[in-house]
Write an enzyme that holds these catalytic residues in place. Structure first.
Site: not given
Ligand code: ADP
Ligand code: AMP
Length: 223
Positions: A13, A88, A127, A161, A172
């Site tokens: 995302k 969420r 990541r 992270r 999660r």
């Molecule tokens: P989210 O915001 O949904 O938690 P991220 O955008 O941070 O996910 O992506 C999670 C990890 O996967 C990051 O390290 C990113 O570089 C990698 N990633 C994202 N999209 C892809 C894909 N299509 N194929 C392989 N790795 C990906």
């Molecule tokens: P994310 O960066 O989207 O993976 O979010 C990291 C963490 O932030 C999650 O595991 C939750 O603890 C918190 N968080 C982010 N967005 C929300 C939301 N919309 N509602 C509740 N918790 C959230």
């Protein structure tokens, strides 16, 4: 345009939202980024959110709803925004409907980035992100061109992270399954849901999302 990127942690995302902001000028609103910034500042919201985030649980609806309700009325959201990580829960989705109605706007689309859990775990374990500009990389799938240096801003502060550890990731994923996945039928019933195969390479996922949002070939508004 007002749209939501929906999907489990690690689905891509943030990667896609940042790209959409750069390529198409659609403002990314990430509640995860906002909450991490609040924790880093040590603000009141940060103190309330920290424990849940470190445990892999969701932060209370009340806190995130208030953050988004304030944020979407700021001037840089006047031409629309892309929600990443919000809503969420079904309660958050209901609150978003009410907020948009209050400001006379409506949701255009919800894009699900679908990825199975075994792939998510591998992605999250690799990541890394730039602490200076927020660019996201992956040591296995999408490393920076030069090891240890951000392609986007040149910074050398690439970090993992705190919640990207195996136990927190498991929790999660449970939170996603139990509290967030019910949003898929919620938006499908409203005729807003589009599904994209998030297991494809980043560029292919990007192409499919652009098609789902109807922004193929569109430049940012001020170009
Ligand atoms: P989210 O915001 O949904 O938690 P991220 O955008 O941070 O996910 O992506 C999670 C990890 O996967 C990051 O390290 C990113 O570089 C990698 N990633 C994202 N999209 C892809 C894909 N299509 N194929 C392989 N790795 C990906
Ligand atoms: P994310 O960066 O989207 O993976 O979010 C990291 C963490 O932030 C999650 O595991 C939750 O603890 C918190 N968080 C982010 N967005 C929300 C939301 N919309 N509602 C509740 N918790 C959230």
């Amino acid at each position: 345009m007002i749209a939501i990127l929906l999907g489990p942690p690690g689905a891509g995302k943030g990667t896609q939202a940042k790209r959409l902001e750069e390529e198409h000028g659609i403002k990314q609103l990430s509640t995860g980024d906002m909450l991490r910034a609040a924790v880093a500042r040590g603000s009141r919201v940060g103190k309330l959110a920290r424990e849940a985030m470190e445990a892999g649980d969701l932060v209370s609806d009340q806190i995130v709803i208030q953050i988004i309700a304030e944020r979407i009325t700021e001037p840089d959201c006047a031409n629309g925004f892309l929600l990443d990580g919000f809503p969420r829960t079904v309660a958050q989705a209901g609150a978003l409907d009410a907020m948009l109605e209050d400001i006379g706007k409506r949701l255009d689309a919800v894009v699900e980035i679908a990825v199975p859990e075994d792939i998510l775990v591998k992605r999250i374990s690799g990541r890394i992100s730039c602490a200076d500009c927020g660019a996201v990389y992956n040591e296995y799938f999408d490393p920076p061109k030069e090891e240890g240096r951000c392609d986007r801003c040149g910074g050398t502060n690439l970090v993992r992270r705190k919640d990207d550890n195996p136990e927190t990731v498991r929790q999660r994923l449970v939170a996603y399954r139990e509290q967030t996945a019910p949003l898929l039928p919620y938006y499908d019933n409203k005729g807003l849901l589009k599904r994209v195969d998030g297991t494809q390479p980043i560029d292919k996922v990007a192409h499919d999302i652009d098609r789902a949002l109807g922004v193929v070939g569109l430049a940012p508004p001020d170009c």
